[in-house]
Design a protein around this motif. Structure first.
Motif, PDB file in Angstrom:
ATOM      1  N   GLY A   1      -0.522  10.826  14.171  1.00  0.00           N
ATOM      2  CA  GLY A   1       0.131  10.113  13.006  1.00  0.00           C
ATOM      3  C   GLY A   1      -0.927  10.059  11.810  1.00  0.00           C
ATOM      4  O   GLY A   1      -2.076   9.722  11.937  1.00  0.00           O
ATOM      5  N   VAL A   2      -0.367   9.656  10.693  1.00  0.00           N
ATOM      6  CA  VAL A   2      -1.251   9.177   9.465  1.00  0.00           C
ATOM      7  C   VAL A   2      -0.711   7.870   9.188  1.00  0.00           C
ATOM      8  O   VAL A   2       0.311   7.341   8.963  1.00  0.00           O
ATOM      9  CB  VAL A   2      -0.581  10.150   8.158  1.00  0.00           C
ATOM     10  CG1 VAL A   2      -1.611   9.508   6.913  1.00  0.00           C
ATOM     11  CG2 VAL A   2      -1.060  11.745   8.465  1.00  0.00           C
ATOM     12  N   TYR A   3      -1.840   6.896   9.028  1.00  0.00           N
ATOM     13  CA  TYR A   3      -1.911   5.513   9.010  1.00  0.00           C
ATOM     14  C   TYR A   3      -2.223   5.069   7.680  1.00  0.00           C
ATOM     15  O   TYR A   3      -3.383   5.581   7.134  1.00  0.00           O
ATOM     16  CB  TYR A   3      -2.678   5.000  10.113  1.00  0.00           C
ATOM     17  CG  TYR A   3      -2.771   3.430  10.024  1.00  0.00           C
ATOM     18  CD1 TYR A   3      -2.319   2.550  10.558  1.00  0.00           C
ATOM     19  CD2 TYR A   3      -4.062   3.059   9.175  1.00  0.00           C
ATOM     20  CE1 TYR A   3      -2.321   0.972  10.519  1.00  0.00           C
ATOM     21  CE2 TYR A   3      -4.507   1.616   9.215  1.00  0.00           C
ATOM     22  CZ  TYR A   3      -3.732   0.748   9.868  1.00  0.00           C
ATOM     23  OH  TYR A   3      -3.987  -0.684   9.756  1.00  0.00           O
ATOM     24  N   VAL A   4      -1.505   4.188   6.793  1.00  0.00           N
ATOM     25  CA  VAL A   4      -1.847   4.078   5.702  1.00  0.00           C
ATOM     26  C   VAL A   4      -1.730   2.374   5.552  1.00  0.00           C
ATOM     27  O   VAL A   4      -0.898   1.568   5.998  1.00  0.00           O
ATOM     28  CB  VAL A   4      -0.750   4.377   4.599  1.00  0.00           C
ATOM     29  CG1 VAL A   4      -1.276   4.024   3.154  1.00  0.00           C
ATOM     30  CG2 VAL A   4      -0.769   5.915   4.745  1.00  0.00           C
ATOM     31  N   GLU A   5      -3.196   1.649   5.325  1.00  0.00           N
ATOM     32  CA  GLU A   5      -2.998   0.388   5.006  1.00  0.00           C
ATOM     33  C   GLU A   5      -3.335  -0.213   3.746  1.00  0.00           C
ATOM     34  O   GLU A   5      -4.201   0.456   3.159  1.00  0.00           O
ATOM     35  CB  GLU A   5      -4.074  -0.214   6.095  1.00  0.00           C
ATOM     36  CG  GLU A   5      -4.438  -1.782   6.266  1.00  0.00           C
ATOM     37  CD  GLU A   5      -5.515  -2.043   7.034  1.00  0.00           C
ATOM     38  OE1 GLU A   5      -6.109  -3.310   6.784  1.00  0.00           O
ATOM     39  OE2 GLU A   5      -5.991  -1.324   7.822  1.00  0.00           O
ATOM     40  N   ARG A   6      -2.733  -1.283   3.360  1.00  0.00           N
ATOM     41  CA  ARG A   6      -3.011  -1.863   2.101  1.00  0.00           C
ATOM     42  C   ARG A   6      -4.397  -2.673   2.314  1.00  0.00           C
ATOM     43  O   ARG A   6      -4.539  -3.496   2.951  1.00  0.00           O
ATOM     44  CB  ARG A   6      -2.159  -2.669   1.371  1.00  0.00           C
ATOM     45  CG  ARG A   6      -2.365  -3.516   0.300  1.00  0.00           C
ATOM     46  CD  ARG A   6      -1.117  -4.086  -0.250  1.00  0.00           C
ATOM     47  NE  ARG A   6      -1.619  -5.318  -1.182  1.00  0.00           N
ATOM     48  CZ  ARG A   6      -0.822  -5.890  -1.805  1.00  0.00           C
ATOM     49  NH1 ARG A   6       0.502  -6.171  -1.751  1.00  0.00           N
ATOM     50  NH2 ARG A   6      -1.149  -6.999  -2.770  1.00  0.00           N
ATOM     51  N   LEU A   7      -5.555  -2.323   1.540  1.00  0.00           N
ATOM     52  CA  LEU A   7      -6.573  -3.230   1.514  1.00  0.00           C
ATOM     53  C   LEU A   7      -6.640  -4.229   0.365  1.00  0.00           C
ATOM     54  O   LEU A   7      -7.392  -5.421   0.674  1.00  0.00           O
ATOM     55  CB  LEU A   7      -7.928  -2.210   1.202  1.00  0.00           C
ATOM     56  CG  LEU A   7      -8.104  -0.943   2.262  1.00  0.00           C
ATOM     57  CD1 LEU A   7      -9.285  -0.232   1.838  1.00  0.00           C
ATOM     58  CD2 LEU A   7      -8.196  -1.782   3.650  1.00  0.00           C
ATOM     59  N   THR A   8      -6.004  -4.164  -0.774  1.00  0.00           N
ATOM     60  CA  THR A   8      -6.148  -5.224  -1.857  1.00  0.00           C
ATOM     61  C   THR A   8      -5.140  -6.257  -1.551  1.00  0.00           C
ATOM     62  O   THR A   8      -4.119  -6.381  -2.183  1.00  0.00           O
ATOM     63  CB  THR A   8      -6.054  -4.399  -3.371  1.00  0.00           C
ATOM     64  OG1 THR A   8      -6.757  -3.491  -3.426  1.00  0.00           O
ATOM     65  CG2 THR A   8      -6.355  -5.247  -4.267  1.00  0.00           C
TER      66      THR A   8
END
Length: 345
Positions: free
Chosen positions: A158-165
Motif C-alpha cells: 500500500g501507499v501511506y500518506v501522512e500529514r506532517l504540518t
C-alpha cells in the motif's frame, strides 16, 4: 473432644479462605483525543493496468519488464495553509487480529515470498515528501518496475500518506506533541488476468508465555490473499480427547505469504504444567485445513496449583487442604471408635 477439634478445623478453613481472597481494583487508561480535522483526502489516479476503474484502490494487472506508475492525488482542504505530507510504500502483512495491514514498513521478507511490493520500487521513491499548497491538489508518483522473471499469484502492499504540518506545543508541560493524520491506498499486483487461488496454511509452531498464554503461529505460504477465514481450535491433554479450551473466530483476512499469531488460550484459562495438543480446523470458502501440533507448558509457565480453580470455583489448593483435613478427622474418628470398642471388650 472431637467436637472441639472439628470447630478448630472449621475456623482454620475459614481463615484460609479469607487469606486467599483479594480485592481487584479497576485500571483506567486515559487517552488524549484530538478533535483536529485531517484536512486532506487522497485518491488513486488509475493507469491502463487498472482492472476496475471504480475499485477505490490500485488493482493492477501488470506485465513483466514494464514500469507501472502508481499515482496518488493528495488534496489539501485547508484553504489558508500549505501542508507538507510524507508518502511511504509498505508491504501487506496479516495482523494478529485477522486484518490485513497494507503498509508494514519494518517486517522482514517472508521466506516463502518470491517478491514483495517494495522490491519493485527504487529507494528514493519508497519514502517521499511533498508540500501541497492551500486549497489545491498535487499528484505523487511511485514507479513499479516489474522484473523480467514472472511472479506467481498476488503481491500486496500500500501507499501511506501522512500529514506532517500539524504539530503544536503543549504549554502546560512544554512537550512537543504531534497529532498523526494518515490514510492508506492498497496496491494489489498480479501478472495473470485470473491469479491462481491455491492457498496453503501451515502451523509453524506453538509458543507458550507465562500465564500461560498459548499462541499458534499460522502461516500462509502461498502468494494468495483471501478472507472469510474461520478458525476452530481445541486444546487437550496429550493423548486425551477431553477439550480443555475451545476457541472459535470468523471472518479473518490473510495477506499473501504472511504469518500471524493466533491466541488460542490467554491467561484467564487455567492450564497447569504438562504436555498438550492443539487441534485446529481452518476454513475459507471451499478451502479447508486441519492442523495439529503437540506442545509443553513448563511449571514456570503454567498456572500454579494455588491459583487453579476447582469445583464450585474454589482454589484447587484449598480443596486439597480440605480433603487432607477430612482424612485426618476421619482417621481420628476411626481411632477413637476403635479404642472405645476395645475398652468395651
Amino acid at each position: 473432644m472431637i467436637k472441639l477439634k472439628t470447630n478448630s478445623i472449621v475456623k482454620l478453613c475459614l481463615s484460609i479462605v479469607l487469606c486467599i481472597c483479594f480485592l481487584q481494583l479497576p485500571h483506567v487508561n486515559a487517552d488524549n483525543i484530538s478533535n483536529n480535522a485531517a484536512e486532506f483526502t487522497i485518491s488513486p489516479v488509475y493507469s491502463h493496468e487498472q482492472k476496475e476503474d471504480d475499485a477505490g484502490y490500485f488493482d493492477l494487472n501488470v506485465k513483466k519488464s514494464t514500469t507501472v506508475p502508481v499515482k496518488v492525488k493528495i488534496s489539501n482542504l485547508n484553504k489558508n495553509q500549505d501542508i507538507e505530507y510524507l508518502i511511504k510504500v509498505g508491504n501487506a502483512t496479516t495482523n494478529d487480529n485477522g486484518t490485513i495491514n497494507y503498509t508494514n514498513f519494518k517486517n522482514k521478507k517472508d521466506t516463502t515470498a518470491k517478491y514483495q511490493l517494495t522490491d519493485f520500487i527504487s529507494k528514493t521513491e519508497l519514502k517521499q515528501k511533498v508540500t501541497v499548497k492551500a486549497g489545491s491538489s498535487s499528484e505523487v508518483t511511485v514507479n513499479l518496475k516489474v522484473p523480467k522473471q514472472k511472479f506467481p499469484g498476488t503481491i500486496a502492499g500500500g501507499v501511506y500518506v501522512e500529514r506532517l504540518t500539524n504539530s503544536y506545543t503543549n504549554e502546560k508541560n512544554g512537550m512537543n506533541t504531534r497529532n498523526h493524520f494518515s490514510m492508506t491506498l492498497p496496491v494489489i499486483l498480479t501478472e495473470q488476468a485470473k491469479a491462481k487461488r491455491i492457498a496453503k496454511m501451515e502451523l509453524d509452531k506453538v509458543m507458550v508465555k507465562n500465564g500461560p498464554e498459548v499462541i499458534a503461529k499460522l502461516h500462509n505460504v502461498k502468494p494468495v490473499m483471501f478472507g472469510k477465514l474461520s478458525i476452530d481450535s481445541k486444546i487437550t491433554k496429550k493423548n486425551h480427547v477431553k477439550t480443555l479450551i475451545h476457541k472459535n473466530v470468523n471472518n479473518y483476512q490473510v495477506a499473501p505469504n504472511s504469518s500471524f499469531n493466533f491466541l488460542a488460550s490467554d491467561s484467564s484459562n487455567q492450564l497447569g504444567a504438562g504436555k498438550y495438543t492443539i487441534d485446529m480446523h481452518l476454513q475459507s470458502g471451499k478451502r479447508k485445513w486441519h492442523l495439529v501440533k503437540d506442545f509443553t507448558i513448563t511449571a514456570k509457565q503454567g498456572v500454579p496449583l494455588t491459583k487453579q480453580t476447582g469445583w464450585l470455583g474454589i482454589s484447587m489448593m484449598l480443596w486439597i487442604v480440605v480433603i487432607i483435613l477430612i482424612l485426618i478427622i476421619a482417621s481420628l474418628v476411626a481411632v477413637i471408635m476403635w479404642q472405645r470398642k476395645k475398652l468395651k471388650s
